[in-house]
Every structure is written in C-alpha cells, then in structure tokens.
Design a protein around this motif. Structure first.
Motif, PDB file in Angstrom:
ATOM      1  N   PRO A  57      -9.114  -0.752  -8.657  1.00  0.00           N
ATOM      2  CA  PRO A  57      -8.651  -0.952 -10.029  1.00  0.00           C
ATOM      3  C   PRO A  57      -8.180   0.311 -10.745  1.00  0.00           C
ATOM      4  O   PRO A  57      -7.579   0.217 -11.813  1.00  0.00           O
ATOM      5  CB  PRO A  57      -9.885  -1.519 -10.717  1.00  0.00           C
ATOM      6  N   GLY A  58      -8.454   1.486 -10.201  1.00  0.00           N
ATOM      7  CA  GLY A  58      -8.151   2.732 -10.903  1.00  0.00           C
ATOM      8  C   GLY A  58      -6.991   3.482 -10.295  1.00  0.00           C
ATOM      9  O   GLY A  58      -6.133   2.918  -9.594  1.00  0.00           O
ATOM     10  N   ASN A  59      -6.961   4.789 -10.544  1.00  0.00           N
ATOM     11  CA  ASN A  59      -5.846   5.611 -10.077  1.00  0.00           C
ATOM     12  C   ASN A  59      -5.773   5.717  -8.563  1.00  0.00           C
ATOM     13  O   ASN A  59      -4.692   5.920  -8.002  1.00  0.00           O
ATOM     14  CB  ASN A  59      -5.922   7.007 -10.697  1.00  0.00           C
ATOM     15  N   ASN A  60      -6.908   5.578  -7.888  1.00  0.00           N
ATOM     16  CA  ASN A  60      -6.886   5.565  -6.429  1.00  0.00           C
ATOM     17  C   ASN A  60      -6.078   4.361  -5.943  1.00  0.00           C
ATOM     18  O   ASN A  60      -5.263   4.466  -5.024  1.00  0.00           O
ATOM     19  CB  ASN A  60      -8.321   5.528  -5.897  1.00  0.00           C
ATOM     20  N   GLY A 114      -3.748   3.004  -7.715  1.00  0.00           N
ATOM     21  CA  GLY A 114      -2.366   3.327  -8.048  1.00  0.00           C
ATOM     22  C   GLY A 114      -1.691   4.097  -6.933  1.00  0.00           C
ATOM     23  O   GLY A 114      -0.524   3.824  -6.580  1.00  0.00           O
ATOM     24  N   ASP A 115      -2.396   5.068  -6.349  1.00  0.00           N
ATOM     25  CA  ASP A 115      -1.855   5.795  -5.195  1.00  0.00           C
ATOM     26  C   ASP A 115      -1.536   4.827  -4.063  1.00  0.00           C
ATOM     27  O   ASP A 115      -0.534   4.978  -3.353  1.00  0.00           O
ATOM     28  CB  ASP A 115      -2.859   6.841  -4.702  1.00  0.00           C
ATOM     29  N   GLY A 116      -2.413   3.834  -3.889  1.00  0.00           N
ATOM     30  CA  GLY A 116      -2.208   2.852  -2.836  1.00  0.00           C
ATOM     31  C   GLY A 116      -0.963   2.005  -3.047  1.00  0.00           C
ATOM     32  O   GLY A 116      -0.207   1.729  -2.100  1.00  0.00           O
ATOM     33  N   TYR A 117      -0.711   1.574  -4.294  1.00  0.00           N
ATOM     34  CA  TYR A 117       0.501   0.799  -4.586  1.00  0.00           C
ATOM     35  C   TYR A 117       1.757   1.612  -4.292  1.00  0.00           C
ATOM     36  O   TYR A 117       2.744   1.103  -3.740  1.00  0.00           O
ATOM     37  CB  TYR A 117       0.503   0.341  -6.042  1.00  0.00           C
ATOM     38  N   VAL A 118       1.733   2.883  -4.668  1.00  0.00           N
ATOM     39  CA  VAL A 118       2.891   3.746  -4.384  1.00  0.00           C
ATOM     40  C   VAL A 118       3.078   3.886  -2.876  1.00  0.00           C
ATOM     41  O   VAL A 118       4.210   3.801  -2.365  1.00  0.00           O
ATOM     42  CB  VAL A 118       2.719   5.127  -5.038  1.00  0.00           C
ATOM     43  N   ALA A 119       1.998   4.085  -2.140  1.00  0.00           N
ATOM     44  CA  ALA A 119       2.078   4.215  -0.686  1.00  0.00           C
ATOM     45  C   ALA A 119       2.625   2.941  -0.057  1.00  0.00           C
ATOM     46  O   ALA A 119       3.473   2.989   0.848  1.00  0.00           O
ATOM     47  CB  ALA A 119       0.702   4.554  -0.113  1.00  0.00           C
ATOM     48  N   VAL A 167      -6.553  -6.703  -2.815  1.00  0.00           N
ATOM     49  CA  VAL A 167      -7.239  -6.103  -3.958  1.00  0.00           C
ATOM     50  C   VAL A 167      -8.577  -6.798  -4.202  1.00  0.00           C
ATOM     51  O   VAL A 167      -8.796  -7.935  -3.782  1.00  0.00           O
ATOM     52  CB  VAL A 167      -6.363  -6.185  -5.238  1.00  0.00           C
ATOM     53  N   LEU A 168      -9.453  -6.083  -4.910  1.00  0.00           N
ATOM     54  CA  LEU A 168     -10.766  -6.640  -5.228  1.00  0.00           C
ATOM     55  C   LEU A 168     -10.651  -7.830  -6.174  1.00  0.00           C
ATOM     56  O   LEU A 168     -11.366  -8.826  -6.029  1.00  0.00           O
ATOM     57  CB  LEU A 168     -11.642  -5.552  -5.872  1.00  0.00           C
ATOM     58  N   ASP A 169      -9.763  -7.747  -7.155  1.00  0.00           N
ATOM     59  CA  ASP A 169      -9.635  -8.783  -8.172  1.00  0.00           C
ATOM     60  C   ASP A 169      -8.155  -8.970  -8.479  1.00  0.00           C
ATOM     61  O   ASP A 169      -7.537  -8.135  -9.139  1.00  0.00           O
ATOM     62  CB  ASP A 169     -10.405  -8.373  -9.436  1.00  0.00           C
ATOM     63  N   VAL A 170      -7.588 -10.079  -8.004  1.00  0.00           N
ATOM     64  CA  VAL A 170      -6.158 -10.326  -8.163  1.00  0.00           C
ATOM     65  C   VAL A 170      -5.774 -10.429  -9.631  1.00  0.00           C
ATOM     66  O   VAL A 170      -4.684 -10.000 -10.044  1.00  0.00           O
ATOM     67  CB  VAL A 170      -5.755 -11.614  -7.410  1.00  0.00           C
ATOM     68  N   ALA A 171      -6.665 -10.979 -10.444  1.00  0.00           N
ATOM     69  CA  ALA A 171      -6.352 -11.198 -11.857  1.00  0.00           C
ATOM     70  C   ALA A 171      -6.429  -9.924 -12.693  1.00  0.00           C
ATOM     71  O   ALA A 171      -5.912  -9.887 -13.815  1.00  0.00           O
ATOM     72  CB  ALA A 171      -7.295 -12.258 -12.439  1.00  0.00           C
ATOM     73  N   PHE A 172      -7.054  -8.885 -12.151  1.00  0.00           N
ATOM     74  CA  PHE A 172      -7.237  -7.661 -12.938  1.00  0.00           C
ATOM     75  C   PHE A 172      -5.923  -6.885 -13.018  1.00  0.00           C
ATOM     76  O   PHE A 172      -5.257  -6.653 -12.011  1.00  0.00           O
ATOM     77  CB  PHE A 172      -8.323  -6.781 -12.312  1.00  0.00           C
ATOM     78  N   GLU A 173      -5.560  -6.477 -14.229  1.00  0.00           N
ATOM     79  CA  GLU A 173      -4.361  -5.675 -14.431  1.00  0.00           C
ATOM     80  C   GLU A 173      -4.757  -4.219 -14.677  1.00  0.00           C
ATOM     81  O   GLU A 173      -5.367  -3.911 -15.694  1.00  0.00           O
ATOM     82  CB  GLU A 173      -3.561  -6.191 -15.624  1.00  0.00           C
ATOM     83  N   ALA A 217      -1.923   3.585 -12.995  1.00  0.00           N
ATOM     84  CA  ALA A 217      -2.167   2.597 -11.940  1.00  0.00           C
ATOM     85  C   ALA A 217      -1.433   1.299 -12.242  1.00  0.00           C
ATOM     86  O   ALA A 217      -0.911   0.626 -11.338  1.00  0.00           O
ATOM     87  CB  ALA A 217      -3.664   2.354 -11.786  1.00  0.00           C
ATOM     88  N   GLY A 218      -1.392   0.902 -13.527  1.00  0.00           N
ATOM     89  CA  GLY A 218      -0.662  -0.298 -13.914  1.00  0.00           C
ATOM     90  C   GLY A 218       0.831  -0.153 -13.686  1.00  0.00           C
ATOM     91  O   GLY A 218       1.510  -1.087 -13.233  1.00  0.00           O
ATOM     92  N   ILE A 219       1.371   1.023 -13.997  1.00  0.00           N
ATOM     93  CA  ILE A 219       2.791   1.282 -13.749  1.00  0.00           C
ATOM     94  C   ILE A 219       3.084   1.163 -12.251  1.00  0.00           C
ATOM     95  O   ILE A 219       4.082   0.549 -11.835  1.00  0.00           O
ATOM     96  CB  ILE A 219       3.184   2.672 -14.266  1.00  0.00           C
ATOM     97  N   ALA A 220       2.200   1.736 -11.429  1.00  0.00           N
ATOM     98  CA  ALA A 220       2.398   1.706  -9.977  1.00  0.00           C
ATOM     99  C   ALA A 220       2.354   0.279  -9.448  1.00  0.00           C
ATOM    100  O   ALA A 220       3.151  -0.094  -8.570  1.00  0.00           O
ATOM    101  CB  ALA A 220       1.335   2.555  -9.292  1.00  0.00           C
ATOM    102  N   ARG A 221       1.442  -0.527  -9.983  1.00  0.00           N
ATOM    103  CA  ARG A 221       1.368  -1.913  -9.507  1.00  0.00           C
ATOM    104  C   ARG A 221       2.629  -2.678  -9.889  1.00  0.00           C
ATOM    105  O   ARG A 221       3.186  -3.429  -9.078  1.00  0.00           O
ATOM    106  CB  ARG A 221       0.126  -2.606 -10.064  1.00  0.00           C
ATOM    107  N   ARG A 222       3.084  -2.501 -11.101  1.00  0.00           N
ATOM    108  CA  ARG A 222       4.270  -3.235 -11.536  1.00  0.00           C
ATOM    109  C   ARG A 222       5.528  -2.774 -10.801  1.00  0.00           C
ATOM    110  O   ARG A 222       6.489  -3.548 -10.625  1.00  0.00           O
ATOM    111  CB  ARG A 222       4.444  -3.081 -13.047  1.00  0.00           C
ATOM    112  N   ALA A 223       5.533  -1.530 -10.370  1.00  0.00           N
ATOM    113  CA  ALA A 223       6.694  -1.001  -9.641  1.00  0.00           C
ATOM    114  C   ALA A 223       6.712  -1.419  -8.182  1.00  0.00           C
ATOM    115  O   ALA A 223       7.724  -1.234  -7.494  1.00  0.00           O
ATOM    116  CB  ALA A 223       6.713   0.525  -9.737  1.00  0.00           C
ATOM    117  N   CYS A 224       5.609  -1.969  -7.701  1.00  0.00           N
ATOM    118  CA  CYS A 224       5.511  -2.364  -6.293  1.00  0.00           C
ATOM    119  C   CYS A 224       5.920  -3.830  -6.154  1.00  0.00           C
ATOM    120  O   CYS A 224       5.296  -4.712  -6.750  1.00  0.00           O
ATOM    121  CB  CYS A 224       4.090  -2.161  -5.788  1.00  0.00           C
TER     122      CYS A 224
END
Length: 491
Positions: free
Chosen positions: A59-62, A64-69, A84-90, A95-102
């Motif tokens: 859920p955190g910046n770690n 976020g690194d994963g989404y970019v990778a 992910v641990l929780d699909v509903a968690f934004e 980290a949110g920017i990275a998820r939305r960009a993936c």
C-alpha cells in the motif's frame, strides 16, 4: 553517483533523506520512477528467461516502486501480473500516481497461483516495516519459499525489519535485492543478510550531501574508516617503535590459545610480542615459541613491576587464561593500559562488571571481544532487550563500559562509547572454528600496541581477520589463519 558504500542508513534516516530531497525541490515521483525502473532493469538482466513476472505491491511507496517496475517490464514486452494485498485500497501520494500510471490490472493476492518460470518481484513492504506481516502474505511467503522461484526484493525483503535484520512473522527469501542510495542495517545484520541475496545499491538521484547529512554514526566496516591510521613501517622503524604486545597465558594444559594470539600479534605488525606465563606453563610455552618471547609472571605484583621497568604497549588477556579472581586481579594490575579482554577474561567479570568498567573510565583503552554468550554474561539486561538491534546493543554496552565492544558473530559489530558503530561483512562462515577468536584478539592487540585508537584498531583487526580467513580458504585451522595474515592491500 554513489561514492561511499560504507554508508548505512536506518529506515528512519532514509525517510529523512527522502523528505529532505523533496524539500529541496527534487520531484519525489521522479525518484520513484528511477527506483522502479532500476528494479525492472535488474529483473530483465538477471532473469531474461522468465515466463512471467509476478509483481507483489503493497500500500505504500514500496508498492509504488513495484507499479513502476511492472509498467517498465510490460513496456519492454515482458508478461507481467500484479497482485496486491487489498484491491479496493487506493494508495496515496506518489504510490497512487504510480498505480494510476500503470495500465495493468491489480489482482487480489488470493488469486496468485505460482507457475514454473515465474520470477517474483516483492514490492509489498520496504525497510520501515515495524509490525508482523499479515497472515495472507505469510502464506504467500511460505509458498514462494517452497517453490524455489527467484525473488527480487525492492529495498528489503518484505517482512524483514530494516533496523534489526529479523523477520517479523516471516520474510521473503530474496535471491537479489535492489535498494536505493544506501544499504540499511537489515541488509547486513543476521539473519537478514541471509534473506537478501545479492544486494544492489542504486543511485536514484538524491544528492549525496543529503544522504550524508541524514546518516548517523553507523557504517559498514571498510578500510575507508581506518586505513589512514594503520601503522606503516618506514626506513626509520625498529621493533620498539612498533610496540610491545603482552599476551597472558593460562596454565600448563591451557597454553595454545595464548600462543595463537601472540603469533597473530606478531604477524599483524607488533614489533615485540611476549607471552606472560605462569611458572607451570613455562616449559610448555618455551617448547613452542621462537620469535615470540617468554616471561614468567606469577602474580599481579609482578605485573606492576614489569610496567614500571619495561616499554609495554598493549595487552591481551583471556584466551585460555581461566575464569576467576586471578583474571580480575591481573586486569586491575594493568592500571588502565591498552587491553584486549577476551573469552575467560570477560566471563571473570560477569558478577562484578562495574569493577572492570570503573578501572577503564578514562581514555578509551579497553577492547571487549564477546561472542553472544559472553555478551549476555557481562550485559544481561542489554542482551535481553529484544527491541534493540545488535548495533544498538553493542553501542549501549560500549557506552556503559567505556570500552570498544566487538560483538562477534557472522555480523560482527564494532561499537565505541561515543556512539560510532560499524558492521562487518567480509567474514566467511569457516571463521567459525576453534581458535579464530584468539587470533582476532592478538591482531587487535598488535594494532593497539602500534598506537592505533581503540575503535579503529578493533575495526581494522576484524576486517583483516576476515581477509585472512578468505585467503586461508574453507577448512582452515586457526594456525592456518595466522599464516594467512597480511597487511592491507598486500595481495
């Protein structure tokens, strides 16, 4: 560009460096992009035959690194799935920017089914985890470990405490770890070191001045810490200028340990080395010594007389000496002179540690070299403090005792009363053999005898001890270890 691989940052210090970088105007999401793409590059470089990259995001910046990778791998044509641990968690922030960009969907962790040809990218939790991993992740960790599939950890294997190097309910066994700007204590302290695999330190663009300012007094034990203080014989050197080391021997049936220390001291640059022997051991010691000298010492009064008449530089007491009042009396008779106290010498003060500490309250001239059991005898409350890392325990012990503490093990920590500490990493597993600690005591003693400050002498001795073991090779004996001692950069 990283220029100082001796730097270690605790998770808090790394967070401070990240915050300082952002406050200076550096784009924090840009740093995340650099980090994630470095992970992707490592994955493609190390495991080009991978059929599917399984990216586990937290859920955190770690995460976020994963989404970019994951995005970078997909852009390169690889097959990638994110869990992910929780699909509903934004996620918030970067980290949110990275998820939305993936563009890839995030699947629930419960849907993960491992397959042959998978490579796992662990981006669930970083070095700052301070609680046990959740049950569902613990089950995935167990499944991954049982599968034998390769794991690339982002920053630190999830579940591993970045400060203490211990698993928090479980941790991924990584074959490779990609961390950023500097290693963390958890990369070096056991058992964390064994869970990280090869550790790659990537420069993601935080200015080195910021990293340096965020760091404290903890370092990796490398020659850059003490090389400038190593004794260097020159054309004007003679044996008296290189120091006289005294090693105290045990009784007739316990002389070998002291001789190992003495021979190691001579090989490590002491100009003169003398074994101080009780009367009943004189014959035994004389039959085994050549370049090392021998002197009979019966009682503490004779130590005082010797100190008054001789040029004695440093002492080693403990190896094979015996536990009890005699050891305590001999230490107190040394009157604060530079001393490496090892083995039996340490145990002799378990019931009266303040007697030892009070005798060395001035300038730091005492080096204690306990293994875990001896540490617990001399510092029982510190040894039992589960919340402290090995580094923090060693520093607390050094401050209490006004001594440099060499807390031995596969992850030996050297700590000084002023808060400095260094974690050693070059010791091979075959150093765990009878007599190797006696050799280390003599090596540190020789550097003390040459006038090196206690912390630097201890750190250099530990490092050179590891180098000698690497040179001697697997299956070595303590005698072979002595013969493998060389000056720094001699090979």
């Amino acid at each position: 560009m990283i220029t100082d691989l001796a730097t270690l940052l605790t998770p808090k210090e790394m967070a401070d460096a990240d915050a300082a970088a952002a406050a200076s105007g550096i784009d924090s999401y840009g740093l995340m992009e650099q980090a994630g793409r470095a992970v992707a590059a490592a994955a493609l470089r190390l495991y080009p035959q991978t059929c599917r990259f399984v990216v586990l995001c937290g859920p955190g910046n770690n995460g976020g690194d994963g989404y970019v990778a994951a995005r970078a791998l997909a852009e390169g044509g690889a097959r990638v799935q994110i869990f992910v641990l929780d699909v509903a968690f934004e996620p918030a922030g970067d980290a949110g920017i990275a998820r939305r960009a993936c563009p890839l969907p995030a699947l629930p962790l419960s849907d993960l089914s491992l397959q042959a040809g998978d490579t796992i990218i662990d981006a669930v939790f970083g070095a700052g985890l301070a609680r046990d991993v959740p049950t569902d992740l613990r089950e995935v960790i167990a499944a991954v470990e049982a599968s034998g599939l390769p794991v690339i950890a982002v920053d630190l294997p999830s579940g591993l405490c970045g400060r203490r190097g211990i698993p928090l309910g479980g941790a991924f066994p990584a074959s490779h770890t990609v961390t950023f700007m500097a290693r963390k204590p958890g990369h070096l302290l056991m058992p964390g070191r064994s869970l990280c695999g090869d550790v790659e330190v990537v420069d993601i663009g935080i200015p080195w001045r910021i990293v340096r300012n965020a760091g404290g007094a903890l370092r990796v034990n490398q020659p850059s810490l003490w090389r400038h203080l190593l004794p260097k014989p020159d054309s004007g050197s003679h044996k008296y200028r290189r120091g006289h080391l005294i090693v105290f021997s045990g009784g007739a049936s316990h002389t070998g340990a002291a001789r190992l220390s003495a021979e190691a001291g001579l090989a490590s640059g002491a100009g003169l080395v003398t074994v101080a022997s009780p009367p009943d051991a004189m014959g035994t010691n004389a039959g085994h010594l050549t370049a090392v000298m021998l002197r009979e010492v019966k009682n503490p009064d004779e130590i005082g007389e010797w100190l008054a008449s001789g040029k004695l530089s440093a002492f080693v007491l403990g190896p094979g000496f015996g536990v009890g009042a005699k050891a305590r009396d001999f230490v107190l008779a040394l009157d604060g002179h530079p001393l490496v106290l090892d083995a039996d010498g340490i145990t002799s003060f378990r019931d009266c540690p303040d007697l030892l500490f009070d005798a060395y309250r001035g300038e730091t001239r005492l080096v204690l070299t306990p293994h875990e059991g001896e540490f617990a005898r001399l510092f029982p409350d510190i040894g039992d403090a589960f919340e402290l890392s090995k580094v923090e325990k060693a520093v607390a012990a050094a401050q209490r005792s006004n001594a440099v503490v060499v807390y031995k093990g596969a992850d030996t920590v050297i700590a000084a009363p002023d808060g400095r500490a260094a974690v050693n990493e070059n010791a091979p597993p075959w150093l765990a053999t009878a007599g190797s600690g006696d050799v280390l005591a003599g090596m540190i003693g020789a550097l003390l005898a040459n006038g090196m400050p206690a912390f630097e002498a201890a750190a250099a001795g530990v490092y050179l001890h590891g180098e000698a073991a690497l040179r001697a090779g697997e299956g070595m004996t303590a005698e072979a270890l002595v013969h493998a001692i060389r000056p720094l950069d001699a090979d």
